[in-house]
Design a protein around this motif. Sequence first.
Motif, PDB file in Angstrom:
ATOM      1  N   THR A   1      44.179  24.661 -35.309  1.00 57.00           N
ATOM      2  CA  THR A   1      45.103  23.360 -35.379  1.00 57.00           C
ATOM      3  C   THR A   1      45.218  23.499 -36.950  1.00 57.00           C
ATOM      4  O   THR A   1      44.853  24.146 -37.911  1.00 57.00           O
ATOM      5  CB  THR A   1      44.418  22.204 -35.273  1.00 57.00           C
ATOM      6  OG1 THR A   1      43.043  22.035 -35.683  1.00 57.00           O
ATOM      7  CG2 THR A   1      44.083  22.239 -33.495  1.00 57.00           C
TER       8      THR A   1
ATOM      9  N   LYS B   1      43.680   4.828 -29.637  1.00 54.67           N
ATOM     10  CA  LYS B   1      44.572   5.929 -29.328  1.00 54.67           C
ATOM     11  C   LYS B   1      45.497   5.087 -28.302  1.00 54.67           C
ATOM     12  O   LYS B   1      45.034   3.755 -27.698  1.00 54.67           O
ATOM     13  CB  LYS B   1      43.915   6.955 -28.454  1.00 54.67           C
ATOM     14  CG  LYS B   1      42.903   7.881 -29.558  1.00 54.67           C
ATOM     15  CD  LYS B   1      42.578   8.975 -28.517  1.00 54.67           C
ATOM     16  CE  LYS B   1      41.725  10.081 -29.283  1.00 54.67           C
ATOM     17  NZ  LYS B   1      42.673  10.967 -30.065  1.00 54.67           N
TER      18      LYS B   1
ATOM     19  N   ARG C   1      42.444  26.061 -30.567  1.00 57.85           N
ATOM     20  CA  ARG C   1      42.763  25.441 -29.432  1.00 57.85           C
ATOM     21  C   ARG C   1      43.143  26.857 -28.757  1.00 57.85           C
ATOM     22  O   ARG C   1      43.377  27.928 -28.942  1.00 57.85           O
ATOM     23  CB  ARG C   1      44.241  24.881 -29.759  1.00 57.85           C
ATOM     24  CG  ARG C   1      44.930  24.403 -28.521  1.00 57.85           C
ATOM     25  CD  ARG C   1      46.425  24.064 -28.831  1.00 57.85           C
ATOM     26  NE  ARG C   1      47.357  25.203 -29.099  1.00 57.85           N
ATOM     27  CZ  ARG C   1      48.364  24.889 -29.402  1.00 57.85           C
ATOM     28  NH1 ARG C   1      49.035  23.824 -29.513  1.00 57.85           N
ATOM     29  NH2 ARG C   1      49.394  26.298 -29.294  1.00 57.85           N
TER      30      ARG C   1
ATOM     31  N   ASN D   1      51.143  13.153 -21.902  1.00 60.78           N
ATOM     32  CA  ASN D   1      50.876  13.559 -23.188  1.00 60.78           C
ATOM     33  C   ASN D   1      49.850  12.388 -24.046  1.00 60.78           C
ATOM     34  O   ASN D   1      49.640  12.761 -25.130  1.00 60.78           O
ATOM     35  CB  ASN D   1      52.023  13.844 -23.808  1.00 60.78           C
ATOM     36  CG  ASN D   1      53.230  12.762 -24.135  1.00 60.78           C
ATOM     37  OD1 ASN D   1      52.558  11.589 -23.890  1.00 60.78           O
ATOM     38  ND2 ASN D   1      53.962  12.904 -24.590  1.00 60.78           N
ATOM     39  N   THR D   2      49.358  11.634 -23.215  1.00 62.31           N
ATOM     40  CA  THR D   2      48.218  10.601 -23.901  1.00 62.31           C
ATOM     41  C   THR D   2      47.065  10.669 -22.859  1.00 62.31           C
ATOM     42  O   THR D   2      47.143  11.030 -21.774  1.00 62.31           O
ATOM     43  CB  THR D   2      48.821   9.217 -24.153  1.00 62.31           C
ATOM     44  OG1 THR D   2      49.378   8.940 -22.887  1.00 62.31           O
ATOM     45  CG2 THR D   2      49.872   9.324 -25.055  1.00 62.31           C
TER      46      THR D   2
ATOM     47  N   ASN E   1      43.706  13.754 -33.399  1.00 63.36           N
ATOM     48  CA  ASN E   1      44.943  13.352 -33.137  1.00 63.36           C
ATOM     49  C   ASN E   1      45.586  14.730 -32.708  1.00 63.36           C
ATOM     50  O   ASN E   1      46.872  14.781 -32.709  1.00 63.36           O
ATOM     51  CB  ASN E   1      45.616  13.025 -34.734  1.00 63.36           C
ATOM     52  CG  ASN E   1      45.240  11.668 -34.974  1.00 63.36           C
ATOM     53  OD1 ASN E   1      45.174  10.820 -34.402  1.00 63.36           O
ATOM     54  ND2 ASN E   1      44.819  11.815 -36.519  1.00 63.36           N
ATOM     55  N   GLU E   2      44.844  15.551 -31.903  1.00 62.82           N
ATOM     56  CA  GLU E   2      45.441  16.683 -31.596  1.00 62.82           C
ATOM     57  C   GLU E   2      46.165  16.459 -30.157  1.00 62.82           C
ATOM     58  O   GLU E   2      46.157  15.581 -29.446  1.00 62.82           O
ATOM     59  CB  GLU E   2      44.306  17.820 -31.056  1.00 62.82           C
ATOM     60  CG  GLU E   2      43.431  18.056 -32.110  1.00 62.82           C
ATOM     61  CD  GLU E   2      44.282  18.624 -33.522  1.00 62.82           C
ATOM     62  OE1 GLU E   2      45.287  19.101 -33.422  1.00 62.82           O
ATOM     63  OE2 GLU E   2      43.667  18.478 -34.449  1.00 62.82           O
ATOM     64  N   SER E   3      47.405  17.038 -30.106  1.00 59.95           N
ATOM     65  CA  SER E   3      48.260  16.886 -28.784  1.00 59.95           C
ATOM     66  C   SER E   3      48.019  17.753 -27.778  1.00 59.95           C
ATOM     67  O   SER E   3      47.207  18.823 -27.731  1.00 59.95           O
ATOM     68  CB  SER E   3      49.706  17.271 -29.292  1.00 59.95           C
ATOM     69  OG  SER E   3      50.000  18.561 -29.547  1.00 59.95           O
ATOM     70  N   ASN E   4      48.165  17.357 -26.399  1.00 59.93           N
ATOM     71  CA  ASN E   4      48.154  18.166 -25.231  1.00 59.93           C
ATOM     72  C   ASN E   4      48.971  17.371 -23.942  1.00 59.93           C
ATOM     73  O   ASN E   4      49.484  16.303 -24.280  1.00 59.93           O
ATOM     74  CB  ASN E   4      46.494  18.007 -24.930  1.00 59.93           C
ATOM     75  CG  ASN E   4      45.911  19.154 -24.353  1.00 59.93           C
ATOM     76  OD1 ASN E   4      46.818  19.911 -23.689  1.00 59.93           O
ATOM     77  ND2 ASN E   4      44.652  19.507 -24.193  1.00 59.93           N
ATOM     78  N   LEU E   5      48.666  17.924 -23.019  1.00 61.62           N
ATOM     79  CA  LEU E   5      49.304  17.624 -21.774  1.00 61.62           C
ATOM     80  C   LEU E   5      48.168  17.636 -20.694  1.00 61.62           C
ATOM     81  O   LEU E   5      47.609  18.811 -20.662  1.00 61.62           O
ATOM     82  CB  LEU E   5      50.639  18.601 -21.433  1.00 61.62           C
ATOM     83  CG  LEU E   5      51.826  18.482 -22.492  1.00 61.62           C
ATOM     84  CD1 LEU E   5      52.873  19.437 -21.793  1.00 61.62           C
ATOM     85  CD2 LEU E   5      52.468  17.127 -22.557  1.00 61.62           C
TER      86      LEU E   5
ATOM     87  N   PHE F   1      41.703  15.659 -25.726  1.00 63.40           N
ATOM     88  CA  PHE F   1      42.100  15.204 -26.985  1.00 63.40           C
ATOM     89  C   PHE F   1      41.502  14.604 -28.095  1.00 63.40           C
ATOM     90  O   PHE F   1      41.114  13.627 -28.257  1.00 63.40           O
ATOM     91  CB  PHE F   1      42.827  13.748 -26.328  1.00 63.40           C
ATOM     92  CG  PHE F   1      44.198  13.977 -25.189  1.00 63.40           C
ATOM     93  CD1 PHE F   1      45.432  14.129 -25.762  1.00 63.40           C
ATOM     94  CD2 PHE F   1      44.031  14.109 -23.970  1.00 63.40           C
ATOM     95  CE1 PHE F   1      46.510  14.201 -25.022  1.00 63.40           C
ATOM     96  CE2 PHE F   1      45.142  13.952 -22.999  1.00 63.40           C
ATOM     97  CZ  PHE F   1      46.062  14.294 -23.449  1.00 63.40           C
TER      98      PHE F   1
END
Length: 461
Positions: A246, A152, A253, A207-208, A184-188, A181
């Motif tokens: 998702t 990642k 989510r 965002n990682t 491969n899901e996105s998040n902040l 995380f």
Amino acid sequence: HDIGDYLSREEKLEKISDLASINGITAINGWTTITPDAHNDWLNQRDDSFSEFIEMGNKKNKEATTLFQNYSHGLKTNRDAWTYNNSLKKLNVNIESLINIYNRELSKIKQLSNWDFDKDVVQDSKYISWTRALKNDFLKEKPINNNVTQHKVASYRPYTKQWLYYNPQLNELLGQFPRIFPKNESNLTISLVGLGTPKEFSCLITNTIPDVQILANAQCFPLYLYEETSTENKADDLFSHAETNTADGQYTRKDAISDEGLKHFQDAYPTETISKEDIFYYVYGLLHSEDYRTRYADNLTKELPRIPCVKKADDFWAFSKAGRDLAHWHLNYETVEPYKAKLDLGGKSLKQLEDKDFYVTKMKFPKKDQKDTVVYNNSITIREIPLEAYDYVVNGKSALEWVMERQGVSTHKDSGIVNDANDWAIETMGDARYPLDLFLRVITVSLETMKIVRSLPKLDI
């Protein structure tokens, strides 16, 4: 006895020397009686009004009303030299070497009837990095399988990304990141300086996956939480009111801001239509308030932030918009317009420079206090850097100085592993001048950040 604030080391020692001993301090020249407060704080006593606000999170009291349903410490690998690298290729080599040695030692001891970990297993940190969890796996004779898909991009330090080998056996503590995380899901996440550190409070959105030292002992509060989708979910389970599934249907989510947290703000502003996302960005804006950080500085060193509702709805929206604007600059720092500083290229133009001319080993100031100039390398000097850009401080130093520290070449003392920021530039970004542009872009980010911070409303609560 208080000898004064903002003194240099030499000034402090001089005052102590003048006093000679505690007998030099009399009632006249400054003994002060200290009475601990209700929290048993002797010095830097907390502001009790802080307790009136909603907590961001509380893992000790599950009955507490909190703004976030869950949060996590930053990722702890406890073997950063092995599990992080600017080069994905070199990361794979390092990981393969470590795993091979681990499995080789495991095979060796299985042939022994009696063995001692400290005597019979290789301890040389040049070859392997033992930690409590990895040693426990070894004692259970649990092998490590090298999964080359477990990579990642992670936020290692402020404004610095690296490749991470994301593996429960080689990352000492994953915390809640499998829920924050997954795959491969996105998040902040909003990362905060953790408790018990000497660093002044600061925060940073990413965002990682954030490393635990992206901010000192970081605690990380997400925008979303993920749960593996189950056909057996019942109407009353945690994710029964989930926002969305998702794309591949594997995860559900949900907003990490709690329903109670939303109601808390809706009750404060009954005529407004407020979403959980609005609150998330309100938090990020408010945590940048210099009024807030100053007023509650002593609280923030000893407990997680609590979030007040400002009196006026207009101020709520001002903080929420500021949080969104700050997030724009802090998340997109690799693509914003570079600041047009003066570049001294030794008589050449940028077009005349080759890839090798952008190779950086260590950026530095010409003199300690001459921060309007940075020597990038032997070919490039950056001049006319606005000094106000250094006012943007995160995790104890300016964002620009974080870039200077991390965009270079370092060698891990024990293992000899080399981590070269130029590898990230060339292999991942496909641009040898990435470190130079990153520095110029973070000048822009710093100036825009301080412009937003200084335009925040006064903290009227």
